[in-house]
Write an enzyme that holds these catalytic residues in place. Structure first.
Site, short mmCIF file in Angstrom:
data_model
loop_
_atom_site.label_atom_id
_atom_site.label_comp_id
_atom_site.label_asym_id
_atom_site.label_seq_id
_atom_site.Cartn_x
_atom_site.Cartn_y
_atom_site.Cartn_z
N ARG A 1 -11.53 1.80 -9.18
CA ARG A 1 -10.63 2.89 -9.57
C ARG A 1 -10.93 3.32 -11.01
NH1 ARG A 1 -5.05 2.18 -6.28
NH2 ARG A 1 -6.03 1.43 -4.36
N TRP B 1 -11.39 -2.64 -8.89
CA TRP B 1 -12.06 -2.27 -10.15
C TRP B 1 -12.78 -0.94 -10.02
CZ3 TRP B 1 -10.35 -5.17 -13.95
CH2 TRP B 1 -9.99 -6.49 -13.69
N ARG C 1 -5.42 -2.16 8.61
CA ARG C 1 -6.62 -2.76 8.00
C ARG C 1 -6.21 -4.01 7.25
NH1 ARG C 1 -8.45 2.36 6.36
NH2 ARG C 1 -7.37 2.18 4.37
N ASP D 1 0.83 -1.21 0.00
CA ASP D 1 0.00 0.00 0.00
C ASP D 1 0.87 1.26 0.00
OD1 ASP D 1 -2.31 1.47 0.02
OD2 ASP D 1 -2.66 1.28 2.17
N THR E 1 -10.47 -7.52 -5.54
CA THR E 1 -11.78 -7.52 -6.20
C THR E 1 -12.44 -6.14 -6.09
OG1 THR E 1 -12.60 -8.50 -4.13
CG2 THR E 1 -12.33 -10.00 -5.97
N ARG F 1 1.71 -5.09 6.14
CA ARG F 1 1.02 -4.03 5.40
C ARG F 1 1.90 -2.79 5.43
NH1 ARG F 1 -5.07 -2.56 4.50
NH2 ARG F 1 -4.72 -0.73 3.23
N ASN G 1 1.28 3.44 -2.91
CA ASN G 1 1.81 3.90 -4.20
C ASN G 1 1.29 5.30 -4.54
OD1 ASN G 1 2.88 1.37 -4.34
ND2 ASN G 1 1.61 0.67 -6.04
N ARG H 1 -0.58 9.32 -10.00
CA ARG H 1 -0.65 8.07 -9.23
C ARG H 1 0.07 6.91 -9.94
NH1 ARG H 1 -4.05 7.28 -5.30
NH2 ARG H 1 -4.37 5.11 -5.88
N GLU I 1 0.88 -13.60 12.11
CA GLU I 1 1.34 -12.42 12.83
C GLU I 1 1.25 -11.25 11.86
OE1 GLU I 1 2.18 -12.31 15.99
OE2 GLU I 1 1.95 -14.47 16.26
N LEU J 1 11.65 -20.27 -4.42
CA LEU J 1 10.58 -19.43 -3.86
C LEU J 1 9.31 -19.52 -4.73
CD1 LEU J 1 9.56 -16.97 -2.09
CD2 LEU J 1 10.60 -15.50 -3.82
N HIS K 1 2.68 3.58 -8.99
CA HIS K 1 2.56 2.14 -9.30
C HIS K 1 3.82 1.63 -10.01
CE1 HIS K 1 -1.37 2.22 -7.75
NE2 HIS K 1 -1.95 2.82 -8.77
#
Ligand code: FPP
Length: 230
Positions: A63, A61, A182, A12, A58, A176, A14, A25, A195, A123, A29
């Protein structure tokens, strides 16, 4: 040292990164994509087995069409341009989310990269694309009902086995960035005992030391899974 096997990241900030620099914006990104590449490399170096990146939800969209189109373009570019890197580093790419709701070209590219990398044992990077935790649970329950399962037989293990990637262990650590506390519909089922680590840093500024800090934090926590440790 106890490195988390599975790390999930809500990437979160960007937009805020761009705004702080008076840029549009989409520039945020673009920088976010560079951060994702850095963190995939770092996760591989640190010996993490699974990394789930919340790339497009989901809800995203909602935006503007321009922004959605730009992010999808970045995803496509990422899938194509990193293929050599995945091959060299034995990285397996996987998808979580509803592929049926993705633009056809992205869905095709995703299937192709997942197929090309499916035997790599390094990975595993899970791209959560058109992903919502609630949607994933609804799709799992629908599948069970379509298979004729009586209600009384539906239990937690069956739902787990019908999620998007049932063989992947639940995340140990969910990160986050950009300071918000959130969950935003990310790995709702799988994250029940994860965690959580919130970083104030915006996603485009993330680099290997930030992932190391998050892991160090994780290593300092005591996980009890609802029980009591002596
Ligand atoms: C959150 O920032 C970011 C997104 C919804 C898009 C994530 C996409 C990328 C990082 C690029 C593609 C990555 C890969 C792995 C292909 P925001 O726009 O919600 O930021 P804000 O809350 O500051 O506005």
């Amino acid at each position: 040292m106890n490195v988390p096997r599975h790390v999930g990241i809500i990437m979160d900030g960007n937009g805020r990164w761009a705004r702080k620099r008076n840029q549009i914006r989409t520039q945020g990104h673009l920088e976010g994509l560079k951060a994702a590449k850095r963190i995939v490399r770092a996760a591989a170096d640190l010996g993490i087995s699974y990394l789930t990146l919340y790339t497009f939800s989901t809800e995203n969209w909602k935006r503007t069409a321009d922004e959605v189109g730009f992010i999808m373009g970045l995803v496509k570019q990422y899938l194509k341009s990193e293929l050599d890197f995945y091959r060299e580093n034995r990285i397996r790419i996987r998808h979580a989310g509803d592929a049926a709701g993705l633009p056809a070209d992205i869905a095709r590219e995703l299937v192709s990269v997942c197929e090309d990398t499916r035997n790599f044992e390094g990975l595993q990077v899970v791209l959560a694309l058109n992903y919502g935790g609630r949607d994933e649970i609804v799709r799992a329950v629908r599948r069970l009902i379509e298979n004729g399962l009586p209600a009384g037989e539906i239990d937690e293990a069956l739902i787990q086995r019908n999620l998007d990637n049932p063989d992947i262990p639940n995340p140990d650590l969910i990160i986050r960035t950009a300071g918000e506390f959130r969950i935003s519909n990310f790995l709702l089922w799988e994250g029940a005992y994860a965690e959580y680590y919130i970083s104030d840093k915006l996603w485009p500024d993330w680099a290997e030391p930030d992932l190391q800090n998050a892991i160090a934090h994780f290593q300092g926590r005591e996980r009890r899974y609802g029980g009591v440790n002596s």
